[in-house]
Every structure is written in structure tokens, then in C-alpha cells.
Design a protein around this motif. Structure first.
Motif, mmCIF file in Angstrom:
data_model
loop_
_atom_site.group_PDB
_atom_site.id
_atom_site.type_symbol
_atom_site.label_atom_id
_atom_site.label_comp_id
_atom_site.label_asym_id
_atom_site.label_seq_id
_atom_site.Cartn_x
_atom_site.Cartn_y
_atom_site.Cartn_z
ATOM 1 N N THR A 160 0.841 -1.241 0.073
ATOM 2 C CA THR A 160 -0.018 -0.076 0.007
ATOM 3 C C THR A 160 0.835 1.329 0.061
ATOM 4 O O THR A 160 0.382 2.379 -0.829
ATOM 5 C CB THR A 160 -1.102 0.076 1.263
ATOM 6 N N GLN A 161 1.865 1.354 0.879
ATOM 7 C CA GLN A 161 2.887 2.455 0.896
ATOM 8 C C GLN A 161 3.318 2.579 -0.491
ATOM 9 O O GLN A 161 3.722 3.772 -1.041
ATOM 10 C CB GLN A 161 3.797 2.397 2.001
ATOM 11 N N ILE A 162 3.847 1.619 -1.083
ATOM 12 C CA ILE A 162 4.402 1.745 -2.423
ATOM 13 C C ILE A 162 3.528 2.239 -3.473
ATOM 14 O O ILE A 162 3.865 3.048 -4.329
ATOM 15 C CB ILE A 162 5.097 0.311 -2.985
ATOM 16 N N ARG A 163 2.438 1.732 -3.304
ATOM 17 C CA ARG A 163 1.520 2.324 -4.476
ATOM 18 C C ARG A 163 0.863 3.652 -4.273
ATOM 19 O O ARG A 163 0.739 4.412 -5.025
ATOM 20 C CB ARG A 163 0.078 1.289 -4.311
ATOM 21 N N PHE A 164 0.974 4.106 -2.664
ATOM 22 C CA PHE A 164 0.793 5.561 -2.581
ATOM 23 C C PHE A 164 1.760 6.403 -3.288
ATOM 24 O O PHE A 164 1.310 7.221 -3.633
ATOM 25 C CB PHE A 164 0.612 5.677 -1.133
ATOM 26 N N THR A 165 2.813 5.860 -3.290
ATOM 27 C CA THR A 165 4.168 6.670 -3.802
ATOM 28 C C THR A 165 3.644 6.726 -5.433
ATOM 29 O O THR A 165 4.065 7.676 -5.961
ATOM 30 C CB THR A 165 5.381 5.850 -3.580
ATOM 31 N N LYS A 166 3.285 5.666 -6.002
ATOM 32 C CA LYS A 166 2.911 5.719 -7.358
ATOM 33 C C LYS A 166 1.712 6.727 -7.604
ATOM 34 O O LYS A 166 1.730 7.328 -8.635
ATOM 35 C CB LYS A 166 2.594 4.191 -7.909
ATOM 36 N N LEU A 167 0.734 6.469 -6.762
ATOM 37 C CA LEU A 167 -0.363 7.409 -6.874
ATOM 38 C C LEU A 167 0.219 9.170 -6.749
ATOM 39 O O LEU A 167 -0.452 9.850 -7.594
ATOM 40 C CB LEU A 167 -1.525 7.065 -5.646
ATOM 41 N N LEU A 168 0.805 9.187 -5.908
ATOM 42 C CA LEU A 168 1.176 10.734 -5.659
ATOM 43 C C LEU A 168 2.112 11.106 -7.113
ATOM 44 O O LEU A 168 1.833 12.318 -7.801
ATOM 45 C CB LEU A 168 2.046 10.868 -4.673
ATOM 46 N N ALA A 169 2.933 10.037 -7.471
ATOM 47 C CA ALA A 169 3.695 10.444 -8.525
ATOM 48 C C ALA A 169 2.602 10.784 -9.866
ATOM 49 O O ALA A 169 2.797 11.477 -10.668
ATOM 50 C CB ALA A 169 4.765 9.581 -9.057
ATOM 51 N N GLY A 170 1.623 9.865 -9.930
ATOM 52 C CA GLY A 170 0.554 9.883 -11.094
ATOM 53 C C GLY A 170 -0.083 11.174 -10.929
ATOM 54 O O GLY A 170 -0.309 11.850 -12.180
ATOM 55 N N LEU A 171 -0.468 11.500 -9.661
ATOM 56 C CA LEU A 171 -0.986 13.011 -9.397
ATOM 57 C C LEU A 171 -0.167 13.823 -9.986
ATOM 58 O O LEU A 171 -0.757 14.914 -10.811
ATOM 59 C CB LEU A 171 -1.665 13.233 -8.117
ATOM 60 N N GLN A 172 1.079 13.904 -9.649
ATOM 61 C CA GLN A 172 1.633 15.133 -10.172
ATOM 62 C C GLN A 172 2.313 15.073 -11.599
ATOM 63 O O GLN A 172 2.255 16.274 -11.999
ATOM 64 C CB GLN A 172 3.276 14.820 -9.271
ATOM 65 N N ASP A 173 1.998 14.001 -12.216
ATOM 66 C CA ASP A 173 2.057 13.968 -13.793
ATOM 67 C C ASP A 173 0.761 14.106 -14.384
ATOM 68 O O ASP A 173 0.640 14.058 -15.567
ATOM 69 C CB ASP A 173 2.682 12.511 -14.054
ATOM 70 N N GLY A 174 -0.262 14.388 -13.584
ATOM 71 C CA GLY A 174 -1.714 14.447 -14.059
ATOM 72 C C GLY A 174 -2.368 13.141 -14.644
ATOM 73 O O GLY A 174 -3.307 13.110 -15.427
ATOM 74 N N GLN A 175 -1.786 11.929 -14.114
ATOM 75 C CA GLN A 175 -2.406 10.697 -14.578
ATOM 76 C C GLN A 175 -3.362 10.414 -13.040
ATOM 77 O O GLN A 175 -2.799 10.179 -12.077
ATOM 78 C CB GLN A 175 -1.466 9.857 -14.798
ATOM 79 N N VAL A 176 -4.538 10.272 -13.253
ATOM 80 C CA VAL A 176 -5.372 9.658 -12.481
ATOM 81 C C VAL A 176 -6.352 8.559 -12.737
ATOM 82 O O VAL A 176 -6.474 8.586 -14.177
ATOM 83 C CB VAL A 176 -6.472 10.655 -11.355
ATOM 84 N N SER A 177 -6.701 7.716 -12.034
ATOM 85 C CA SER A 177 -7.364 6.780 -12.637
ATOM 86 C C SER A 177 -8.849 7.233 -13.110
ATOM 87 O O SER A 177 -9.273 8.282 -12.675
ATOM 88 C CB SER A 177 -7.967 5.566 -11.548
ATOM 89 N N ARG A 178 -9.533 6.583 -14.018
ATOM 90 C CA ARG A 178 -10.750 6.746 -14.515
ATOM 91 C C ARG A 178 -11.951 6.277 -13.782
ATOM 92 O O ARG A 178 -11.763 4.813 -13.648
ATOM 93 C CB ARG A 178 -11.127 6.470 -16.021
ATOM 94 N N LEU A 179 -12.941 6.556 -13.313
ATOM 95 C CA LEU A 179 -14.123 5.850 -12.742
ATOM 96 C C LEU A 179 -14.938 5.131 -13.444
ATOM 97 O O LEU A 179 -14.978 5.627 -14.788
ATOM 98 C CB LEU A 179 -14.919 6.995 -11.674
#
Length: 179
Positions: A160-179
Motif C-alpha cells: 500500500t505504501q509503495i502504491r501510494f508513492t505511485k499514486l502521488l507520482a501519477g497525480l503530479q504527472d496529471g495521471q489519475v484513474s478513471r471511474l
């Protein structure tokens, strides 16, 4: 030129439904995601990470099993179990290049493990070879059920912590999941 927002500001600015969806990418446990959301907004990444851990520590076997069930088996292929994709495939890349003998060992020991414990074998696979994962699988198979549940929960916390790092990086890069 507008200043780029930091990842925590971007996370805090997400609508609750979207933030929940992003948190569920890190840990597929509904109660956990709701608890983390309840603590938002976060003042810092450190506070967010501590909250992720504290909320996970407040969960029990029922929530752990919910989260575990979303994970593919290490080295899964064919009709064995769902194949890893996205973040999971990246995390398990050590198994992707394994030889047939090691992959067969992973498949056999995964089935034995699942039969014994009733949930998928979890290991924070990032940076581990298939041989290391297979050795851990064999060793942990001999645990008592309650011990193994706690070990798997700790491995999931790391994931979960590793994925949170990826989530933050994705947000920074403008990438978020699609609902």
C-alpha cells in the motif's frame, strides 16, 4: 507560467468519490479507504503515510481478506488465477522473467498456500526475484494461520505504501484513474 501544485495538494483537492477511488487503487478495502478519507485533507505526505498505516492497523481479518482478494497470485499465468496488470505487473516483474521450473513451483506452492490459509500469498514483491518469492512462499507455508495472516497484513501494508508513492507520482504527472 503557473506553478505546479504538489501531489498532496492535488490529492486533497480531489472530490471525495475520486479520492476514494484513488485510495482503493492502493488498497482494495472499502472500510480502509473510508477511514483514510475521513482524515483528509492531509497537511503533509508524512501525515498521509502515517494515516494510511494507522487506518490499516485498525482493520482486522475481514478487511485484510477483502484487500488480499484483489491481488493476483505471484507468477500467475494461464487459467491459474487472474494475471497481474498495471501496478501489480510492475510489482511482480521479478516473476515475469522466471524460468519454467520456478514458475511451476510458484503455481504449485500458491495452490498449497491458498488451500491451507484460504487467501492468496502476499509478499511485497517489488525488487524481489522469482526465486526469492518462491523461497518466502515455501517458508511461510509452515506458519500457523494467525501468524501468517499477520505477516500477510504487514506485506500488504508495505505494498500500500509503495502504491501510494505511485499514486502521488501519477497525480503530479496529471495521471489519475478513471471511474
Amino acid at each position: 507560467m503557473p506553478q505546479q501544485q504538489d501531489a498532496m495538494s492535488l490529492l486533497n483537492a480531489l472530490p471525495p468519490q475520486r479520492a476514494r477511488a484513488e485510495l482503493l487503487r492502493c488498497c482494495t478495502c472499502n472500510r480502509w479507504a473510508d477511514e483514510v478519507l475521513r482524515h483528509m485533507p492531509f497537511s503533509s505526505e508524512s501525515q498521509a503515510r502515517n494515516t494510511l498505516d494507522a487506518c490499516w492497523a485498525a482493520m482486522g481479518p475481514q478487511e485484510w481478506l477483502e484487500a488480499f482478494s484483489a491481488h493476483p497470485r505471484i507468477g500467475a499465468g494461464g487459467g491459474d488465477h487472474k494475471k497481474p496488470s498495471g501496478w501489480e505487473a510492475e510489482e511482480q516483474k521479478g516473476a515475469a522473467t522466471a524460468g519454467q521450473q520456478v514458475l511451476q513451483g510458484l503455481r504449485e506452492w500458491n495452490r498449497k498456500y491458498d488451500d491451507k490459509f484460504g487467501f492468496v500469498f502476499l509478499i511485497c514483491a517489488t525488487g524481489k526475484s522469482a526465486d526469492e518469492m518462491l523461497a518466502a512462499l515455501r517458508a511461510r507455508y509452515h506458519h500457523h494461520a494467525s501468524t501468517e495472516m499477520a505477516v500477510a497484513a504487514e506485506e500488504h501494508r508495505k505494498i500500500t505504501q509503495i502504491r501510494f508513492t505511485k499514486l502521488l507520482a501519477g497525480l503530479q504527472d496529471g495521471q489519475v484513474s478513471r471511474l
